[in-house]
Every structure is written in structure tokens, then in C-alpha cells.
Design an enzyme around this catalytic site. Sequence first.
Site, PDB file in Angstrom:
ATOM      1  CE  LYS A 200       9.252   5.707 -32.918  1.00 43.12           C
ATOM      2  NZ  LYS A 200      10.074   6.564 -32.385  1.00 43.12           N
ATOM      3  CG  ASP A 240       6.024   7.222 -30.337  1.00 43.55           C
ATOM      4  OD1 ASP A 240       5.360   6.857 -30.487  1.00 43.55           O
ATOM      5  OD2 ASP A 240       7.068   7.630 -30.507  1.00 43.55           O
TER       6      ASP A 240
END
Length: 522
Positions: A200, A240
Site C-alpha cells: 500500500k 484508492d
Amino acid sequence: MLTFAILMAVIIGDRAALAHGEAANHQQPTTQFNKQPTKGKIRTIQPTLITSTTTTPTMTSLQGGSSITNDNNKHCDRFPFLSLLRKNYQHQPVFLQAVEEMAINLEPLFSDPTHGEFYQRAFLVMAEPERTISFRVPWEDDNGNMKYNRGWRVEFNSALGPYKGGLRFHPTVDEGILKFLGFEQIFKNALTGLPLGGGKGGSDINPRAMSENEIRRFCQSFMTELHRHIGPSTDVPAGDIGVGGREIGYMYGQYKRLTNRHGEGVLTGKSMLFGGSHIRPEATGYGLVYISQIAIERKLGISLEGARCAVSGSGNVAQYAAQKLMQLGAKVITMSDSNGVLIFEDGMKEEDWKEIIHAKQVLRARLSSIEDDVTGRYVANETPWSVDVEYDFAYPCATQNEVTKAGAERLVKNGAKGLFEGANLPTDAEGQQVLRDNADSCPLYIPGKASNAGGVGVSGLEMSQNAVRLQWKPEEVDGKLKEMMAGIYSQMELSGDTLEKGANRAGFMKVAQTMKELGWVS
């Protein structure tokens, strides 16, 4: 690099294999670096994958210390092997929350008399990222002033394949938030059945306070540093919160300029014009509804048709979850943003959905601005979980920890039969416990690592299409997505006595066994 992606294309082409198989208060952009802490009911699966019966000494170097929050204190005696982890990362509470939530579901494995110590060691190794990259992101605003923000990429675990996970641009982003998201991503990706590791990244920028040109310059600067750390067989970011198709396009354009490499699956969520996949924007929301549909039909013996469904958020996941629910005949009762909630007592209409899409995707406006254009009523400063509205199923799709203890209690009191997480960890620790304690009346709870895995799953399909220079038809991708979510549900049923436990144990066991066979843990 191409060899790996072609291999993955072959893997995902086998539908049978797939069937057994992926917001807060806004601040102005920073003009200088903020201070950062220096420390960076079927059956229960038996732990039979470990072939060695040798007991290895406990990793005392990773133990000791004390816990630091009330929530973690409750688990200190329960999981003493996590003590040093708690001590080292006491400044990252959301990350620790994710670790504790996972540990609760893995407790029978940790206490196994034969392999318990192995599972504890494997879990500790998984909880430490393989690599954390941090960097500054200089960019110029429209007035010619140089600004600086922080950027990160947490490359968490590559046991199953290249690191895979999104990039988040939001003022609340810090290393701890990204570690929580990356940790969850490991197990989510494992459940898809695709060879993908977990990672991430992101930045603490506030896109809402920036012009189009400022966002473009920021994305280009971000990729100027990030490009040296990513690749189709190394690390493949996606979008995201705060990173959609526009931002992916700007970053991919800069990657092409810097590397002179074209057509690579180095980013996913791309435009259809340069290597994107059909159904990718819809995948997380569609997958969420597909897996909830399976659970509702198998566990409750009913269909979604006519069901009242509360959806939180109005971003990508919420938009397409709402669309798919309506297509299946359900009534969408709510949608929200960080300023308030729209309530549709008789269910959202298609025209309402289109208004919301236009507001969010084109105008980038708040829901309050379209109150007079939709059939619902707007309630400021509330969420679907703080208002008294009756619904059958909950789909939290906004952000982490949005469903608190009070929200979960209200949900149960109002007769909800299930909660399916569209966001990452949207139910806080106390809220999760409320759901567990009320499993008789609200029997369906699927955590985000399983229920929102459709997004990363179709990202993997996008990588495969890039590798073979093909673009599959929408119905083909959608069919693979349905099979993938069915495969994830099957894993949950086989791996635990609840869907929550099954999701966590299935993902963990796959990664633990892989790491053992690679010689990374013993």
C-alpha cells in the site's frame, strides 16, 4: 517481468481454479513536512499444512514489552507474543487494531499444540513489512510556490507474488494507516487465488484543495520518485481514496516518460485507452454485492430482491455497490459523504443514482449540493449508522472505523441481518464485538479482506490482459469476477465456523504455508 504476468494470465484463464480461489476532516496541503514519529457452521480447518513436526524455539527477540491502549490491553494476556509489536508501534493504533482483529480469529491456530509456535512466528513475520519506502514530494502550486508533502510505499509481503495494493491521497495518510491497509491487503490478495503479494502507498496531500493542474504536477512528482521502486513483477500500485482514473493516468504518463517502457501492467485502474480493463471501476462494489448475495441466499435462504440496504460513502465502491444492488432488485436506502447522509425511504431511483454519479465523478461536489435534485432527504453531520433507519443489510463503503459500537448496536436493534464491508476495516473493534455477540440475530458478517477483494482481483485480471496485449470483453471479466467471489466464499465456509473467522484463517494459512516453503519462516 513479462513471464510472470503471462503465467498469471494462464492461471486466471482457468475458471475452475478461480472457483477455489482480492472521509475525514480535510486540511490544506502542507507547505512543510509535518513531524513524524521516529519509529517507523461448516467445520474449522485443521492446521495440517505444516509437514514438519519439529518445534522451533520461540522468537524471544520479537517478544517482550507492554501494550499501550485500552483495546490492546484487553488482549495482552491473550496474545503475549505480540507484546513487542505493540510496544514498537504504539504510535500506529489503527495498524495495531488490524493486527489484533486478525489475531482474534487465528487464536485456535496459535494455541495448536503441534504447530502453534510456528503460526505465531509466521504471524509476527507477516506483521513486519519487507520494505517501507518514504520520500518527499515537491510540487508547485498555481501561484508558483513550492510545496512539499510526504509519500510512502509499504511493500508488505511478496510471498505470493509482486506487491499489490492501492495508493491513497488524503490528509489523514501516514505510515501507520498505510501499514494497516497493507497488512489487510496481504490476506485479501491471497483469497483471490491470484499470485499477488500485499502492499500500500500514498501521500498526505489533500486533493480537494487542489486545482486540476496542481493535481497533475503533484502526481508527476510522486511518480518521479516512485517509479524506481515499481514494476510488473515487483510492485503494481492502483487507486484508492483520492486516487482515481485521472490520477492513475497522470502517474502512468510520467512513468512512460521516465522509463520509455510502454504497455506494461505497472499500474492498474488505467483508462481503457491505454491498457485498462472492463469492469475495473465497478469491480469492488460489484464483487461486494456478489459475495453478499451468495451469503444471503445460502445462510438465510432468501434473495436480495426487495431487501432494504444501507450503503455508506459515495465514492467508487459505494457507487457501484448501489448500482448492482438496484440491478438485483434491492432497495438502496442511504448514501453518504463526510458531511452528511442522503436517506431514500422507499429506495433510491436510477435517476437519483445518476445524479450522485454526476456530482461525484464530474462536478466533484458534496451530496448536500444535490438535495433538491434527488428524491431522498439530506441530513447533515450524520452517517447511515447514526440515524434511525430500518434496513436489512449494511454495506459500509466509506472509510475505516466508521461503524462504531453505537452504530453496530443501532444496526442490530433495527433488525439488520448482515453487514458486508466494502471499505477496509470500516467496523471498529468494539463494533466487531457487537456483531459477534449478536450473531444469532445478525448472522452475516464478512470482513473487507474478503468482501471487497473484487477490486484487486480485477486489477490482477488487468495485469494479465496487459501481459498478453489483449482486452477481454466486459461479460468475460464480470464472469471471472463472479467466480472469484464464489471461490472466496467457499474458502470462508471451509476454513472457519463463521464467515469472519473463515476469511481470516484461509488467507493466513495460504501465506504462512507459502512462506514456509520459500524458507522465509520455520
